[in-house]
Design a protein around this motif. Structure first.
Motif, PDB file in Angstrom:
ATOM      1  N   GLU A 272       0.844  -1.191   0.000  1.00 39.15           N
ATOM      2  CA  GLU A 272       0.000   0.000   0.000  1.00 39.15           C
ATOM      3  C   GLU A 272       0.883   1.245   0.000  1.00 39.15           C
ATOM      4  OE1 GLU A 272      -3.840   0.732   2.392  1.00 39.15           O
ATOM      5  OE2 GLU A 272      -2.296   1.765   3.547  1.00 39.15           O
ATOM      6  N   TYR A 273       0.463   2.232  -0.806  1.00 36.08           N
ATOM      7  CA  TYR A 273       1.151   3.522  -0.846  1.00 36.08           C
ATOM      8  C   TYR A 273       0.136   4.592  -0.438  1.00 36.08           C
ATOM      9  CZ  TYR A 273       4.139   7.316  -2.580  1.00 36.08           C
ATOM     10  OH  TYR A 273       4.930   8.450  -2.685  1.00 36.08           O
ATOM     11  N   PRO A 274       0.101   4.968   0.851  1.00 38.09           N
ATOM     12  CA  PRO A 274      -0.882   5.955   1.298  1.00 38.09           C
ATOM     13  C   PRO A 274      -0.358   7.384   1.148  1.00 38.09           C
ATOM     14  CG  PRO A 274       0.257   5.029   3.184  1.00 38.09           C
ATOM     15  CD  PRO A 274       0.865   4.383   1.961  1.00 38.09           C
ATOM     16  N   ILE A 275      -1.247   8.272   0.774  1.00 36.62           N
ATOM     17  CA  ILE A 275      -0.914   9.701   0.717  1.00 36.62           C
ATOM     18  C   ILE A 275      -1.903  10.429   1.610  1.00 36.62           C
ATOM     19  CG2 ILE A 275      -0.767  11.727  -0.754  1.00 36.62           C
ATOM     20  CD1 ILE A 275       0.073  10.016  -3.003  1.00 36.62           C
ATOM     21  N   THR A 276      -1.402  11.143   2.569  1.00 35.64           N
ATOM     22  CA  THR A 276      -2.245  11.802   3.552  1.00 35.64           C
ATOM     23  C   THR A 276      -1.961  13.294   3.583  1.00 35.64           C
ATOM     24  OG1 THR A 276      -0.618  11.453   5.309  1.00 35.64           O
ATOM     25  CG2 THR A 276      -2.264   9.730   4.983  1.00 35.64           C
ATOM     26  N   GLY A 277      -2.913  14.024   4.098  1.00 35.65           N
ATOM     27  CA  GLY A 277      -2.745  15.450   4.347  1.00 35.65           C
ATOM     28  C   GLY A 277      -2.185  16.213   3.169  1.00 35.65           C
ATOM     29  N   ASP A 278      -1.061  16.866   3.399  1.00 37.45           N
ATOM     30  CA  ASP A 278      -0.442  17.700   2.375  1.00 37.45           C
ATOM     31  C   ASP A 278       0.714  16.997   1.673  1.00 37.45           C
ATOM     32  OD1 ASP A 278      -2.152  19.825   2.928  1.00 37.45           O
ATOM     33  OD2 ASP A 278      -0.899  20.495   4.593  1.00 37.45           O
ATOM     34  N   ASP A 279       0.803  15.657   1.769  1.00 34.03           N
ATOM     35  CA  ASP A 279       1.847  14.929   1.051  1.00 34.03           C
ATOM     36  C   ASP A 279       1.806  15.276  -0.429  1.00 34.03           C
ATOM     37  OD1 ASP A 279       2.447  13.727   3.411  1.00 34.03           O
ATOM     38  OD2 ASP A 279       1.543  11.786   2.930  1.00 34.03           O
ATOM     39  N   GLU A 280       2.965  15.444  -1.020  1.00 37.02           N
ATOM     40  CA  GLU A 280       3.016  15.745  -2.447  1.00 37.02           C
ATOM     41  C   GLU A 280       2.822  14.475  -3.263  1.00 37.02           C
ATOM     42  OE1 GLU A 280       6.504  17.799  -3.599  1.00 37.02           O
ATOM     43  OE2 GLU A 280       6.194  19.492  -2.235  1.00 37.02           O
ATOM     44  N   ALA A 281       2.073  14.599  -4.345  1.00 37.54           N
ATOM     45  CA  ALA A 281       1.883  13.457  -5.241  1.00 37.54           C
ATOM     46  C   ALA A 281       3.189  13.199  -5.982  1.00 37.54           C
ATOM     47  CB  ALA A 281       0.762  13.744  -6.238  1.00 37.54           C
ATOM     48  N   PRO A 282       3.590  11.951  -6.144  1.00 35.72           N
ATOM     49  CA  PRO A 282       4.842  11.654  -6.854  1.00 35.72           C
ATOM     50  C   PRO A 282       4.714  11.952  -8.336  1.00 35.72           C
ATOM     51  CG  PRO A 282       3.631   9.635  -6.406  1.00 35.72           C
ATOM     52  CD  PRO A 282       2.891  10.735  -5.703  1.00 35.72           C
ATOM     53  N   GLU A 283       5.835  12.215  -8.977  1.00 35.99           N
ATOM     54  CA  GLU A 283       5.836  12.425 -10.415  1.00 35.99           C
ATOM     55  C   GLU A 283       5.868  11.071 -11.122  1.00 35.99           C
ATOM     56  OE1 GLU A 283       9.043  14.930 -11.507  1.00 35.99           O
ATOM     57  OE2 GLU A 283       8.336  16.670 -10.370  1.00 35.99           O
ATOM     58  N   GLY A 284       5.264  11.053 -12.314  1.00 36.27           N
ATOM     59  CA  GLY A 284       5.267   9.819 -13.090  1.00 36.27           C
ATOM     60  C   GLY A 284       4.360   8.778 -12.475  1.00 36.27           C
ATOM     61  N   ALA A 285       4.711   7.509 -12.670  1.00 37.92           N
ATOM     62  CA  ALA A 285       3.910   6.414 -12.144  1.00 37.92           C
ATOM     63  C   ALA A 285       4.000   6.372 -10.619  1.00 37.92           C
ATOM     64  CB  ALA A 285       4.362   5.091 -12.745  1.00 37.92           C
ATOM     65  N   THR A 286       2.853   6.288  -9.970  1.00 38.28           N
ATOM     66  CA  THR A 286       2.833   6.244  -8.508  1.00 38.28           C
ATOM     67  C   THR A 286       3.343   4.895  -8.015  1.00 38.28           C
ATOM     68  OG1 THR A 286       0.909   7.706  -8.493  1.00 38.28           O
ATOM     69  CG2 THR A 286       1.345   6.459  -6.482  1.00 38.28           C
ATOM     70  N   PRO A 287       4.223   4.862  -7.014  1.00 32.22           N
ATOM     71  CA  PRO A 287       4.655   3.566  -6.461  1.00 32.22           C
ATOM     72  C   PRO A 287       3.467   2.808  -5.885  1.00 32.22           C
ATOM     73  CG  PRO A 287       6.033   5.376  -5.662  1.00 32.22           C
ATOM     74  CD  PRO A 287       4.875   6.007  -6.354  1.00 32.22           C
ATOM     75  N   VAL A 288       3.608   1.495  -5.776  1.00 33.58           N
ATOM     76  CA  VAL A 288       2.558   0.707  -5.127  1.00 33.58           C
ATOM     77  C   VAL A 288       2.838   0.548  -3.643  1.00 33.58           C
ATOM     78  CG1 VAL A 288       1.853  -0.501  -7.212  1.00 33.58           C
ATOM     79  CG2 VAL A 288       3.681  -1.457  -5.806  1.00 33.58           C
ATOM     80  N   GLY A 289       4.015   0.989  -3.187  1.00 35.11           N
ATOM     81  CA  GLY A 289       4.230   1.161  -1.771  1.00 35.11           C
ATOM     82  C   GLY A 289       4.982   0.066  -1.047  1.00 35.11           C
ATOM     83  N   TRP A 290       4.689  -0.018   0.239  1.00 37.21           N
ATOM     84  CA  TRP A 290       5.423  -0.889   1.156  1.00 37.21           C
ATOM     85  C   TRP A 290       4.604  -2.131   1.478  1.00 37.21           C
ATOM     86  CZ3 TRP A 290       5.259   4.342   1.207  1.00 37.21           C
ATOM     87  CH2 TRP A 290       6.485   5.023   1.131  1.00 37.21           C
ATOM     88  N   ALA A 291       5.291  -3.193   1.850  1.00 38.15           N
ATOM     89  CA  ALA A 291       4.622  -4.437   2.195  1.00 38.15           C
ATOM     90  C   ALA A 291       3.665  -4.216   3.370  1.00 38.15           C
ATOM     91  CB  ALA A 291       5.653  -5.503   2.548  1.00 38.15           C
ATOM     92  N   VAL A 292       2.520  -4.854   3.313  1.00 41.00           N
ATOM     93  CA  VAL A 292       1.538  -4.742   4.390  1.00 41.00           C
ATOM     94  C   VAL A 292       2.020  -5.562   5.583  1.00 41.00           C
ATOM     95  CG1 VAL A 292      -0.363  -4.361   2.782  1.00 41.00           C
ATOM     96  CG2 VAL A 292       0.214  -6.694   3.478  1.00 41.00           C
TER      97      VAL A 292
END
Length: 869
Positions: A336-356
């Motif tokens: 999961e790659y969570p974005i909260t509050g004022d986190d900046e959106a990544p450029e290009g393809a969004t990562p799928v994140g860290w292991a649950v």
């Protein structure tokens, strides 16, 4: 009931779902929650709301029906899966619970999938029983030997919810028993049933709900994902287990433009959707639109780019957590790659994140070693992996492995980069999957279908990039068993059984498939496909050579046969206009004011070369026979502003056989003549043309965009002349209300003067290339903003492109229609609904309305998509 050790009790009386629950089984936990929330809604759809008590009663009826069917057969529960074929509704949720409670693995079937493919899944699972409903009973009968609909059994006693709870607990299961089988096809084409045990589903629920905080107890979850797939069955069970209310919304039967109102009405604070659905919602909202009230949005299934993510975050606001997720049927949620509050959106393809929690990610290098960072095949290890391939231990051993510490490892088919911080970015797939029109295709599914045909000995389907355009197309390599079939017959078989994007663009016939010395298929030895299955012949004259060169240029092909069909090679209406413009620009004597209608009648180099030089000019240049064959009354189909009628050819070809379709386009668009300067005059000219072809009614008229308004005016004029109009069909047109139409762009005085002069010269002064069509487009927009009329009293079908930015305005036809009328939203945008793969639904609806004596237009035949407005 159930194991509540080490957990906290919530206000409703059941315990907060914890990781410890993963040691148990599904049904006791679901019963605990349902009893605690007996008077509260747990599951709801557009027509049904099930409280905990209702769910228990409905599930118990299913359990009893399944148990009664299998009684005395001698089959062990785990060897007898049971299928469920229903819609995305509350009844389907109850059916899933009831089947699992009966001790049988459940196989949820997708009602939008063709019956032959569903039957393949059922037979592979070994199921003989399908739980269905009245709407899908006919399809269910084609899928399995026995169909039950517990809801319709009036003789069955309805237990109270306490009795129902006891009945559901009557068949205990072990944590490692199979609860759900989800089918997914691999590169071999044989459907792979992933068998998931109770323990893995329970742990995935904890991860998806409490472990990540996505939908804890008390949440209201807007559930949009099909239950036949892992991404859909997970929240179906997960919400019940966690104590969240699920509100079901089916985006395949309801337009996504209704979603914002739906979310507000049900009070949803969690939205589970695919990126494609979210794109449609965001587009319908516009730049200033918002989706208030959401605390979480999760999306998974395809690449999400930074710009898209930013648009979603603008719509939901900083208080909402946006979660980009990655998982598989074999593993459930992985990252999961969570974005909260004022986190900046990544450029290009969004990562799928860290292991649950409970999972470890690694990558497999080319040498087969595993690494904690770097690039390679993605590998997941967890003690909660309980999946295996149903009835296929060999395939299971290829990708699953057991470790000494009790954990299991799964090798995915994905390639990714694992950063030093453990964050994963996906790069693509390691198998033979390809993207066709943006949709992931497993070519092996087409292989399997072709293998099943009696005149095919072997088949192999691959994706081949076009060296000039880079576009990937499916190529089917076929070894006939006996006389060689037609390539069109091969495509027809695929189109009848699989989605349109899975139909091969090329068919290559071989004596045998190439193999290596070890007997394995040698894909590298497959020949490049020919451009067409038609006989190959080069131009036979200088004039054919000229036409041939223009075909190649417009279609971006290096070579083709003079007998190849322009449209089978991928040509569309825009390409046709470009072709006509190029040939007229050559200045060949006798070739002028050609028109795309000639190409509709003569779509090959050989036939078009003859047609262009023909002296037999049409006396009605505004009439284009899109599909003249058929013995029924014709459908007259009016093109939009600046559009040749040929733009409607694909739609015309998909209308039910037997109905001729004749196109109408603007006077002067493709002939030397002055244009008409009002919708009424265009309609008057069209009515004269129509009555030449069909002197008396009943008439059938339809139109796209501006053509819809022209068709409306034609219907008015025909009725005033005493003629019957059987059907008026409006395809994505603004109503005759100038206030609903977009305002022209603001410009200075000089720009407005130039625009006015250009508009006045429409059809008078020649304009090179496609600029001629642009002038007519602007003229058409000018006319539609000045057209109003009285409400139309006749029978009317209005189709609206649900994903278009102007969908909201184009659905406002109610005040302008006083007779029987229906407004139906179809997937796609303004022009895409005229092309593959979106054109099939509009064509299907038009076909049904053209044959009201055959189909009940307001009943289940239209899958509930028609709505009186």
């Amino acid at each position: 009931m159930g194991d509540n050790t080490g957990t906290a009790t919530v206000d409703d009386g059941f315990t907060t779902f914890s990781e410890e629950h993963a040691q148990g089984q599904l049904i006791p936990r679901i019963v605990d929650v349902a009893l605690a929330r007996a008077a509260h809604v747990l599951v709801a759809d557009a027509t049904t709301r099930l409280t905990g008590a209702d769910l228990l009663r409905r599930a118990a009826l299913v359990r009893d029906a399944v148990t009664a069917h299998h009684a005395g057969t001698g089959t062990a529960p785990q060897s007898a899966p049971v299928a469920v074929l229903r819609g995305h509704d509350a009844g389907a949720v109850a059916a899933v619970v009831g089947v699992v409670a009966a001790g049988h693995p459940v196989v949820v079937l997708d009602p939008t999938t063709p019956a032959p493919r569903l039957r393949h899944y059922v037979e592979a699972a070994g199921a003989t029983l399908v739980v269905s409903d009245a709407e899908r009973r006919e399809t269910a009968a084609q899928v399995a030997g026995t169909v039950v609909d517990p809801d319709q059994d009036a003789t069955r006693r309805r237990p109270d919810h306490v009795e129902a709870a006891a009945a559901l607990l009557g068949t205990p299961a072990a944590p490692d028993d199979v609860a759900v089988i989800v089918y997914t096809s691999g590169s071999t084409g044989a459907p792979k049933g992933v068998a998931c045990d109770h323990r893995s589903i329970l742990h995935d629920t904890w991860v998806s709900s409490e472990g990540t905080g996505a939908y804890p107890a008390g949440s209201v979850v807007a559930h949009l994902l099909p239950m036949a797939f892992s991404a859909g069955v997970t929240p179906t069970l997960g919400c019940l287990l966690a104590g969240a209310r699920q509100e079901l919304f089916d985006p395949r039967r309801r337009p996504v433009t209704e979603l914002p109102q739906f979310l507000a009405r049900v009070g949803a604070d969690v939205l589970l959707a695919s990126p494609a659905i979210l794109r449609g919602v965001i587009a319908s909202l516009g730049p200033a639109g918002r989706l208030p009230g959401l605390k979480t949005v999760t999306m998974a299934g395809e690449t999400v780019h930074g710009a898209e993510l930013a648009a979603v975050r603008r719509a939901v606001g900083p208080q909402c957590v946006v979660r980009n997720r990655y998982g598989s049927t074999e593993t459930w949620l992985m990252t999961e790659y969570p974005i909260t509050g004022d986190d900046e959106a990544p450029e290009g393809a969004t990562p799928v994140g860290w292991a649950v929690p409970g999972a470890r990610l690694q990558v497999e290098r080319e040498d087969g070693t595993l690494a904690d960072e770097g690039t390679g095949r993605v590998v997941l290890t967890s003690r909660w992996l309980g999946g295996r391939y149903w009835r296929n231990p060999g395939k299971t051993a290829e990708v699953f492995s057991d470790n000494p510490d009790g954990s299991r490892t799964f090798r995915t088919s994905d390639v990714g980069t694992l950063g030093p911080d453990g964050c994963l970015r996906l790069l693509g797939r390691s198998d033979h999957s390809v993207k066709i029109r943006g949709l992931l295709v497993e070519p092996g599914e087409v292989d399997a279908l072709l293998f099943a045909q009696p005149d095919v000995r072997e088949a192999l389907v691959v994706g081949r990039p076009n060296p000039r355009t880079g576009r990937t197309a499916l190529v089917a390599y076929v070894v006939p068993d006996g006389p060689r079939p037609q390539a069109s017959a091969i495509r027809a078989v695929v189109r009848e059984n699989l989605p349109s994007h899975m139909v091969p663009e090329h068919v290559v016939f071989l004596d045998a498939l190439p193999r290596t010395e070890r007997g394995k298929l040698d894909r590298s030895a497959l020949p490049e496909p020919a451009r067409s299955s038609a006989p190959f012949e080069i131009p036979r004259s200088s004039w054919e050579e000229i036409v041939y060169e223009q075909f190649c240029a417009v279609l971006e092909l290096e070579d083709l046969s003079i007998h190849d069909d322009f449209f089978e090679l991928g040509g569309d209406s825009l390409a046709a206009e470009a072709l006509v413009s190029r040939i007229e620009a050559l200045g060949v004597p006798g070739v002028a004011n050609l028109g795309t209608s000639r190409l509709a009648e003569a779509p090959t180099v050989a036939s078009f070369a003859v047609a262009v030089r023909s002296t037999n000019r049409s006396t009605r240049p505004t009439l284009v026979p899109l599909r003249p064959e058929g013995g029924e009354r014709p459908l007259f189909l009016v093109a939009g502003a600046g559009s040749a009628a040929l733009a409607l050819r694909t739609l015309a070809q998909r209308i039910a056989p037997g109905i001729p379709v004749l196109g109408l386009q603007a006077n002067g668009l493709e002939n030397k003549a002055l244009p008409d300067w009002s919708v009424e005059r265009i309609a008057r000219r069209n009515v004269a043309t129509v009555r030449e072809q069909q002197p008396t009614g009943p008439y059938r008229v339809a139109g796209h965009s501006l053509g819809g308004l022209i068709a409306l005016e034609m219907a008015h004029q025909l009725r005033r002349a005493g003629q019957e109009v059987e059907l008026l069909a409006v395809v994505d047109s603004f109503p005759p209300d100038p206030a609903l139409m977009p305002l022209p762009p603001q410009a200075g005085a000089l720009a407005r003067l130039k625009e006015g002069l250009s508009l006045a010269l429409t059809g008078i002064k020649a304009h090179a290339g496609l600029g001629h069509y642009v002038r007519f487009f602007r003229q058409g927009n000018f006319l539609q903003r000045r057209y109003t009329t009285a409400p139309y009293p006749g029978r009317t079908l209005v189709l609206v492109a649900a994903d278009d930015v102007d969908a909201g305005a184009r659905r406002q036809w109610g005040p302008h229609l006083s007779g029987e009328h229906h407004v139906v939203e179809v997937p796609g945008e303004h022009m895409s609904i005229l092309r593959d793969p979106r054109v099939d639904r509009p064509a299907e609806l038009l076909s049904r309305w053209l044959r009201p004596d055959v189909v009940d237009l307001t009943g289940p035949a239209l899958d509930g998509e028609l709505a009186d407005r």
